[in-house]
Design a protein around this motif. Structure first.
Motif, short mmCIF file in Angstrom:
data_model
loop_
_atom_site.label_atom_id
_atom_site.label_comp_id
_atom_site.label_asym_id
_atom_site.label_seq_id
_atom_site.Cartn_x
_atom_site.Cartn_y
_atom_site.Cartn_z
N LYS A 107 14.53 9.12 -19.15
CA LYS A 107 15.90 7.67 -18.96
C LYS A 107 15.86 8.45 -17.54
CE LYS A 107 15.62 6.80 -22.93
NZ LYS A 107 14.32 5.28 -23.80
N GLN B 235 11.12 5.71 -12.17
CA GLN B 235 11.48 5.39 -13.38
C GLN B 235 9.71 6.13 -13.05
OE1 GLN B 235 10.52 0.78 -12.79
NE2 GLN B 235 12.16 0.09 -14.51
N ASP C 106 17.73 2.17 -17.75
CA ASP C 106 17.47 2.12 -19.05
C ASP C 106 18.63 1.98 -19.85
OD1 ASP C 106 14.52 3.14 -19.58
OD2 ASP C 106 15.37 4.69 -18.34
#
Ligand code: ADP
Ligand code: ADP
Ligand code: MG
Ligand code: MG
Length: 585
Positions: free
Chosen positions: A96, A249, A272
């Motif tokens: 995440k 990411q 996230d």
């Protein structure tokens, strides 16, 4: 529970009458609540009655006395007696991207310092690692900190201030990056972040945006379990920000990434989940539990955090759904014809345009496309190569790169610039919203990047002029300050009927600020085209189609949100050619 914090930069015991000690009621009855040690005040918190008299009497606004809720535990870290206190820690999660969102001076870098092992937490006094681990035992945070304590964790860290990198690292970009390339990912990173042409350049010769991308590549190429990025957007244009976001990411697909970021459109796209940080900048900060990224940003804009039962602001920050209406009969301030500017390696072609009274024109475009060059020509600081500019206006200009070598105080500077410094209009519309009073006694050369930027914005608006040109005012500001600066500039333009032009890379700032938009395109570093100011819808469509993203509006706060590429909304909006105003019928 009460803490007393003294801001060491503001406290000037040689210039005051020790009001904090003199007026303290417990001191008057014989307690040593405030004593001077080596000429500096020390406040003993458990003797303090919390009356707040010292806070009001201090001529330099250097003291904060904060009453904390009973249930609050000891801080995770404190920078010594009467120093800043941090409560809570954010938790990085594998797979995440976790965001950290809060004002400047609230403890974000402190928290990152603890998680990377650079700073050992002291629980407010001088706790040992065992005591720290005891406090967090049985939690995921405890497991994490145990690994930090045992040095059994690999972390990678992109520091906040990339401009300081040349002071600690000399040599070529290639040399720096080869050292950090621990997982064989460097070639890919060099490619996506556009660094190939920089590899044989000296670190000391890089621009801010180049340093930022090199620093991101350096941290991301390490082989670590946890990656920390203390801001990725400074000096980057919107296209580069989005590429940096995708890089993080990708990194987070198998590892844990934590990021501090003030560009909300970017944070929204990137994270996230996120932790909000609230409190009182410079005095204390509290890190919330993790929240979903959409909900967290909305709570931040509304200023209300329901789970924590706190309100951080009296008014919500609001966005308008519709493009501003085009009014036909607004008087023109100035029109200019086509002009060009040629440098040995760069050509700018500006198309004829009109600037109107009382408007704010936002300016968007990539780095190296000629925005600063255009501003300097409009302002009369540079001559065009072809075309003549017949602009007989008084100009006030805030440059992109700020320098403050002078020893003048903030108050001295602003008094010199403004005719009506003491007027209630000036104080209420310019000084107070930007929190400038607290900086009055500081010398310009002592200000932090964000403080200097706020003073520079207000200094620009203080001069008597017809046209105000501000080059990248959101740099170094936190979300709150960006939104306030946008409001101040817009109200200023409306109230004074002057025109304001603002170059910026923060979409939320541009959205809140601009009545019309001017877009630059071309090939960065080679040639740029300055299109004329147009309405927001045309400008946003031109700009966003060039970088290939569409925005929708959040149903709750109406803030713009980047659509997922290829999603139904993204495809529909592209087909309609509506990259920005999707909610409109
Ligand atoms: P943020 O990253 O949210 O802007 P920081 O964590 O950098 O905030 O700083 C929070 C507060 O802690 C600031 O008021 C700062 O002055 C103070 N602070 C930071 N580092 C130190 C230090 N080494 N010693 C004393 N105070 C510090
Ligand atoms: P932006 O503000 O859009 O990032 P600038 O106007 O600062 O772009 O610069 C555009 C291009 O012009 C860059 O490639 C820059 O190197 C070049 N340039 C700017 N000023 C000069 C100058 N005084 N001499 C030569 N080249 C310059
Ligand atoms: Mg910081
Ligand atoms: Mg520029």
């Amino acid at each position: 529970m009460r803490i007393a914090v003294i801001n060491k930069d503001r406290c000037q015991p040689r210039k005051c009458a020790k009001e904090c000690e003199y007026f303290c009621p417990p001191v008057r009855t014989g307690d040593e609540t405030v004593v001077f040690v080596e000429g500096k005040p020390v406040i003993t918190e458990n003797l303090c009655v919390g009356c707040g008299i010292c806070v009001r009497k201090c001529p330099f606004d250097a003291i904060s006395i904060v009453n904390l809720p009973e249930e609050m535990e000891a801080p995770v870290h404190r920078y010594g007696q009467n120093g800043f206190a941090l409560y809570g820690l954010p938790i990085p999660l594998e797979g995440k991207v976790t965001g950290l969102l809060g004002p400047n001076g609230i403890g974000k870098s402190t928290a990152v310092g603890i998680l990377t092992g650079i700073l050992r937490p002291n629980l407010g006094s001088n706790a040992t690692w065992d005591q720290v681990l005891d406090r967090f035992s049985g939690s995921a945070m405890g497991d994490y900190l145990k690994r930090v304590a045992d040095r059994n964790i690999r972390t990678a860290y992109k520091p906040q201030y990339v401009d300081r990198i040349p002071q600690s690292y000399r040599g070529l970009v290639r040399g720096l990056l080869e050292k950090t390339d621990e997982r064989g990912a460097l070639d890919g990173l060099v490619e996506v972040l556009g660094l190939s042409a920089l590899l044989d350049r000296e670190i000391s010769g890089l621009s801010g945006g180049e340093l930022q991308r090199v620093a991101i590549a350096a941290a991301a190429s390490r082989d670590a379990d946890f990656y920390f990025f203390d801001e990725i957007s400074p000096y980057l244009d919107i296209h580069q920000r989005i590429i940096a976001a995708r890089t993080l990411q990708e990194l987070a697909s198998t590892r844990a990434v934590m990021v501090v970021e003030h560009d909300l459109a970017l944070l929204d796209l990137l994270a996230d989940s996120l932790h909000l940080v609230y409190g009182s900048p410079g005095a204390y900060g509290v890190i919330t539990r993790p929240k979903g990224v959409r909900v967290g940003i909305n709570q931040y804009l509304k200023g209300v955090f329901p789970e924590e039962n706190v309100r951080v602001r009296t008014e919500a920050i609001e966005f308008e759904v519709h493009a501003p209406r085009q009014e036909k009969d607004i008087p023109t301030l100035v029109s200019y014809d086509d002009f060009t500017k040629s440098y040995p390696a760069f050509q700018l072609a500006a198309e004829a345009g009109t600037i109107r009274r009382g408007e704010v024109v936002g300016i968007l475009g990539p780095n190296g496309i000629g925005k600063t060059t255009y501003i300097k020509i409009i302002g009369g600081f540079e001559k065009p190569t072809t075309g003549t500019l017949d602009i007989k206006l008084k100009i006030s200009y805030k440059p992109q790169y700020l320098k403050a070598e002078s020893d003048i105080t903030v108050e001295g500077l602003l008094r010199d610039l403004s005719h009506d410094f003491d007027s209630s209009y000036y104080q209420a519309e310019l000084i107070r919203p930007m929190g400038i009073e607290k900086l009055y006694d500081q010398n310009l050369s002592n200000l932090s990047g964000g403080e200097l930027q706020r003073v520079a914005i207000i200094a620009c608006l203080s001069r008597e002029a017809d046209l105000y040109l501000l080059d990248e005012p959101s740099a170094h500001l936190d979300v709150e300050q960006r939104m306030l600066a946008a409001k101040v500039m817009r109200r200023f333009a409306e109230a004074t009927e002057r025109a304001v032009m603002v170059v910026d890379h923060d979409i939320y700032t541009i959205d809140l600020l601009s009545e019309r938009l001017m877009v630059f395109d071309g090939i960065p570093g080679v040639k740029g085209i300055a299109h004329p100011p147009t309405d927001m819808r045309d400008g946003m469509n031109r700009f966003l189609s060039s970088i290939g993203i569409t925005f929708r509006r959040d149903e709750d706060t109406h803030r713009p949100r980047v659509n997922k590429p290829g999603s139904r909304l993204d495809r529909t909006q592209r087909d309609l050619g509506e990259y920005y105003y999707s909610l409109e019928a």
